[in-house]
Motif scaffolding. Structure first.
Motif, PDB file in Angstrom:
ATOM      1  N   ILE A  74     119.631 -27.556   9.278  1.00 54.08           N
ATOM      2  CA  ILE A  74     118.337 -26.891   9.397  1.00 54.08           C
ATOM      3  C   ILE A  74     118.506 -25.449   8.941  1.00 54.08           C
ATOM      4  N   PHE A  75     117.921 -25.104   7.804  1.00 55.27           N
ATOM      5  CA  PHE A  75     117.946 -23.736   7.301  1.00 55.27           C
ATOM      6  C   PHE A  75     116.569 -23.112   7.513  1.00 55.27           C
ATOM      7  N   ALA A  76     116.569 -21.882   7.992  1.00 52.87           N
ATOM      8  CA  ALA A  76     115.305 -21.236   8.314  1.00 52.87           C
ATOM      9  C   ALA A  76     115.283 -19.819   7.775  1.00 52.87           C
ATOM     10  N   GLU A  77     114.079 -19.312   7.607  1.00 52.37           N
ATOM     11  CA  GLU A  77     113.881 -17.942   7.162  1.00 52.37           C
ATOM     12  C   GLU A  77     112.842 -17.265   8.050  1.00 52.37           C
ATOM     13  N   SER A  78     113.136 -16.024   8.485  1.00 54.53           N
ATOM     14  CA  SER A  78     112.189 -15.193   9.212  1.00 54.53           C
ATOM     15  C   SER A  78     111.772 -15.851  10.531  1.00 54.53           C
ATOM     16  N   TYR A  79     110.468 -15.985  10.791  1.00 61.17           N
ATOM     17  CA  TYR A  79     110.037 -16.621  12.035  1.00 61.17           C
ATOM     18  C   TYR A  79     110.491 -18.080  12.099  1.00 61.17           C
ATOM     19  N   GLY A  80     110.770 -18.663  10.962  1.00 65.04           N
ATOM     20  CA  GLY A  80     111.262 -20.041  10.954  1.00 65.04           C
ATOM     21  C   GLY A  80     112.535 -20.214  11.761  1.00 65.04           C
ATOM     22  N   GLY A  81     113.288 -19.122  11.967  1.00 64.83           N
ATOM     23  CA  GLY A  81     114.489 -19.211  12.774  1.00 64.83           C
ATOM     24  C   GLY A  81     114.213 -19.586  14.218  1.00 64.83           C
ATOM     25  N   LYS A  82     113.079 -19.112  14.748  1.00 60.73           N
ATOM     26  CA  LYS A  82     112.716 -19.478  16.111  1.00 60.73           C
ATOM     27  C   LYS A  82     112.382 -20.965  16.197  1.00 60.73           C
ATOM     28  N   PHE A  83     111.723 -21.477  15.167  1.00 61.11           N
ATOM     29  CA  PHE A  83     111.464 -22.922  15.119  1.00 61.11           C
ATOM     30  C   PHE A  83     112.772 -23.702  14.970  1.00 61.11           C
ATOM     31  N   ALA A  84     113.716 -23.137  14.193  1.00 58.86           N
ATOM     32  CA  ALA A  84     114.967 -23.846  13.914  1.00 58.86           C
ATOM     33  C   ALA A  84     115.801 -24.043  15.170  1.00 58.86           C
ATOM     34  N   VAL A  85     115.922 -22.985  15.990  1.00 59.45           N
ATOM     35  CA  VAL A  85     116.769 -23.134  17.178  1.00 59.45           C
ATOM     36  C   VAL A  85     116.105 -24.018  18.232  1.00 59.45           C
ATOM     37  N   THR A  86     114.782 -23.937  18.349  1.00 63.91           N
ATOM     38  CA  THR A  86     114.105 -24.828  19.305  1.00 63.91           C
ATOM     39  C   THR A  86     114.153 -26.274  18.807  1.00 63.91           C
ATOM     40  N   LEU A  87     114.053 -26.462  17.478  1.00 65.73           N
ATOM     41  CA  LEU A  87     114.198 -27.808  16.921  1.00 65.73           C
ATOM     42  C   LEU A  87     115.617 -28.316  17.127  1.00 65.73           C
ATOM     43  N   GLY A  88     116.604 -27.448  16.927  1.00 65.43           N
ATOM     44  CA  GLY A  88     117.988 -27.863  17.121  1.00 65.43           C
ATOM     45  C   GLY A  88     118.222 -28.417  18.511  1.00 65.43           C
ATOM     46  N   ILE A  89     117.692 -27.732  19.519  1.00 68.52           N
ATOM     47  CA  ILE A  89     117.821 -28.194  20.905  1.00 68.52           C
ATOM     48  C   ILE A  89     117.066 -29.503  21.104  1.00 68.52           C
ATOM     49  N   SER A  90     115.829 -29.560  20.617  1.00 72.19           N
ATOM     50  CA  SER A  90     115.004 -30.757  20.788  1.00 72.19           C
ATOM     51  C   SER A  90     115.627 -31.966  20.099  1.00 72.19           C
ATOM     52  N   ALA A  91     116.098 -31.764  18.866  1.00 73.13           N
ATOM     53  CA  ALA A  91     116.698 -32.873  18.120  1.00 73.13           C
ATOM     54  C   ALA A  91     117.985 -33.337  18.784  1.00 73.13           C
ATOM     55  N   PHE A  92     118.805 -32.404  19.253  1.00 71.18           N
ATOM     56  CA  PHE A  92     120.063 -32.765  19.907  1.00 71.18           C
ATOM     57  C   PHE A  92     119.805 -33.609  21.152  1.00 71.18           C
ATOM     58  N   LYS A  93     118.810 -33.235  21.941  1.00 68.51           N
ATOM     59  CA  LYS A  93     118.481 -33.993  23.143  1.00 68.51           C
ATOM     60  C   LYS A  93     117.990 -35.390  22.777  1.00 68.51           C
ATOM     61  N   ALA A  94     117.201 -35.472  21.701  1.00 72.49           N
ATOM     62  CA  ALA A  94     116.706 -36.781  21.268  1.00 72.49           C
ATOM     63  C   ALA A  94     117.850 -37.654  20.755  1.00 72.49           C
ATOM     64  N   ILE A  95     118.821 -37.051  20.089  1.00 72.42           N
ATOM     65  CA  ILE A  95     119.994 -37.792  19.620  1.00 72.42           C
ATOM     66  C   ILE A  95     120.791 -38.317  20.808  1.00 72.42           C
ATOM     67  N   GLU A  96     121.028 -37.444  21.801  1.00 63.84           N
ATOM     68  CA  GLU A  96     121.778 -37.839  22.991  1.00 63.84           C
ATOM     69  C   GLU A  96     121.084 -38.974  23.738  1.00 63.84           C
ATOM     70  N   ALA A  97     119.743 -38.946  23.738  1.00 64.58           N
ATOM     71  CA  ALA A  97     118.979 -39.965  24.451  1.00 64.58           C
ATOM     72  C   ALA A  97     118.850 -41.257  23.653  1.00 64.58           C
ATOM     73  N   GLY A  98     119.381 -41.284  22.449  1.00 67.11           N
ATOM     74  CA  GLY A  98     119.286 -42.472  21.612  1.00 67.11           C
ATOM     75  C   GLY A  98     117.934 -42.646  20.958  1.00 67.11           C
ATOM     76  N   GLU A  99     117.124 -41.582  20.983  1.00 64.67           N
ATOM     77  CA  GLU A  99     115.771 -41.668  20.416  1.00 64.67           C
ATOM     78  C   GLU A  99     115.717 -41.242  18.950  1.00 64.67           C
ATOM     79  N   LEU A 100     116.763 -40.564  18.481  1.00 68.10           N
ATOM     80  CA  LEU A 100     116.801 -40.057  17.111  1.00 68.10           C
ATOM     81  C   LEU A 100     118.155 -40.385  16.496  1.00 68.10           C
ATOM     82  N   LYS A 101     118.126 -41.133  15.392  1.00 71.38           N
ATOM     83  CA  LYS A 101     119.359 -41.519  14.708  1.00 71.38           C
ATOM     84  C   LYS A 101     119.604 -40.528  13.566  1.00 71.38           C
ATOM     85  N   LEU A 102     120.384 -39.503  13.878  1.00 69.76           N
ATOM     86  CA  LEU A 102     120.551 -38.403  12.946  1.00 69.76           C
ATOM     87  C   LEU A 102     121.862 -37.683  13.234  1.00 69.76           C
ATOM     88  N   GLN A 103     122.553 -37.229  12.174  1.00 71.19           N
ATOM     89  CA  GLN A 103     123.724 -36.375  12.329  1.00 71.19           C
ATOM     90  C   GLN A 103     123.287 -34.927  12.127  1.00 71.19           C
TER      91      GLN A 103
END
Length: 456
Positions: free
Chosen positions: A159-188
């Motif tokens: 996930i590469f972000a620019e400017s305010y996109g960085g705030k979206f990137a870190v919140t997405l990183g957390i959200s995606a990681f939790k979804a991966i751990e829960a088996g809801e998202l198949k993604l590396q």
């Protein structure tokens, strides 16, 4: 524009996305591009565009990566600005870009949050009001794109972000990681890269006055006034008065302009009056307009007589190519709606999310343009020092390594430091828009970050 047709996306990139209707998918004839809509919530639609790299190298030991680009603003269009003005295969004249990041990865652009660019809502109350809500929508989109696609699942996502996109990137990183751990998202999840990112507004506003004073761009009187307003913002944030802090931020930007003789917020070596977007005296009193980020990028770097107007491009040839954009959706007219909805989140810091990513072992890459003011390197280093990550002391003790480009070891292009899963890139000679202002070293950085098999 190349020929294209609509078809089941299962024929492209081995996609088997059963939840996406034929009406919401477009694909080029050769299968090198595909795009579409995902209804992330009822009546809320995110638009995405994925490019398959022609430079792809098949290497089992180093899977070919995918870069998800998140634009700033908030409300800037990644599908347009990141794509046609920064890192995509074509520029705004639809000519090939030599420095496209496709040399190192497949590219996924998203118009996020909903109501940005070609993304839309059927009810304005559905526009997101927090960074977390934007991340939830993006996680839903990733589930739709990745869960039924074995090819994408083998490709680590950065996930590469620019400017305010960085705030979206870190919140997405957390959200995606939790979804991966829960088996809801198949993604590396390969990592999160924060380019000149608005992670800690408080640290940035405190950096402006001192930085400009050190650069002989501001008087002691101007420094005192800017510091006073920064202290006011600090107090408002401490008291949870986030919308008031956003208002004071605007007041501070006006003061910075007044006491620096109109410095350029995106490159402190330049004058705000030289900005082709807002550089007329009648508009000075309006301050640093909130949707100016994206318009500035277009006008500053693509102002030649032959440069195609991006609004005309997106609503003309690109809309014609895509075919699936609803008739009532016009590109570029909705970013103000996004900013207004996020007034209460705009000044909130996201340092804690960076700490959480690091603690979970996710790679975090910070890169900053030397000449940026609004998201200054001085401010980025200030919030970096606030991390509670247990590796911070060791990271800070590492001597930076100089960076060069194209075999020229006589011209320093930047520096980088790394320890465990944290890296920082200082990019010399660049302002806010690093990929545009220093394309060579940016492309090299992307290759290093993603460990692209095509990292020659």
């Amino acid at each position: 524009m190349e020929k294209h047709f609509l078809l089941s996306i299962s024929l492209v990139f081995s996609f088997t996305l059963f939840h996406l209707s034929l009406a919401s998918i477009g694909v080029t004839f050769d299968g090198s591009e595909c795009w579409g809509y995902v209804e992330v919530r009822p009546k809320a639609h995110l638009f995405w565009w994925l490019y398959k790299s022609p430079y792809r190298v098949e290497d089992p030991s180093k899977p070919w990566p995918t870069v998800l680009w998140l634009q700033g603003g908030p409300g800037g269009s990644g599908v347009a600005f990141g794509n046609f003005l920064e890192i995509g295969p074509l520029d705004s004249n639809l000519k090939p870009r030599n420095s496209t990041w496709l040399h190192k990865a497949d590219l996924l652009f998203v118009d996020s949050p909903v109501a940005s660019g070609f993304s839309y809502v059927e009810d304005q109350t559905l526009v997101v009001r927090t960074d977390e809500e934007a991340a939830t929508d993006l996680t839903t989109l990733l589930k739709e794109l990745f869960n039924g696609n074995g090819t994408l699942q083998k490709s680590p996502l950065y996930i590469f972000a620019e400017s305010y996109g960085g705030k979206f990137a870190v919140t997405l990183g957390i959200s995606a990681f939790k979804a991966i751990e829960a088996g809801e998202l198949k993604l590396q999840l390969g990592g999160v890269a924060l380019g000149d990112s608005w992670i800690s507004p408080e640290d940035f506003v405190f950096s402006w006055g001192p930085l400009l004073k050190d650069l002989s761009r501001m008087s002691s009187n101007g420094l005192n006034i800017s510091n006073s307003l920064a202290l006011k913002i600090q107090q408002q944030l401490a008291e949870g008065e986030y919308e008031n802090a956003t208002s004071t931020w605007s007041e501070l930007e006006n003061a910075i302009l007044a006491y620096s003789n109109n410095v350029d917020f995106y490159n402190f070596m330049l004058d705000f009056d030289n900005d082709p977007v807002v550089g007329i005296s009648k508009q000075r009193s309006k301050g640093h307009s909130r949707d100016r980020y994206s318009r500035y990028l277009e006008a500053r770097y693509y102002r030649s007589p032959r440069a195609r107007n991006l609004y005309g491009l997106m609503n003309g040839p690109i809309r014609k190519k895509l075919k699936i954009i609803p008739k009532n959706v016009t590109w570029g007219g909705q970013s103000g709606l996004v900013f207004q909805a996020l007034l209460g989140d705009f000044m909130k810091p996201r340092i804690q999310e960076v700490d959480e990513l690091l603690a979970k072992g996710i790679r975090v890459i910070i890169y900053n343009g030397q000449l940026d003011l609004i998201c200054s390197t001085k401010g980025a280093e200030a919030w970096l020092n606030k991390l509670k990550w247990d590796g911070l002391k060791n990271f800070l003790s590492v001597d930076p390594t100089p960076l060069y480009c194209k075999g020229d070891n006589t011209t320093t292009k930047g520096f980088t430091s790394s320890y465990k899963n944290l890296s920082f890139y200082w990019i010399l000679g660049a302002g806010h828009f690093v990929p545009v202002e220093q394309p060579c070293i940016s492309l090299q950085m992307v290759g290093n970050v993603t460990q692209s098999p095509n990292n020659s």
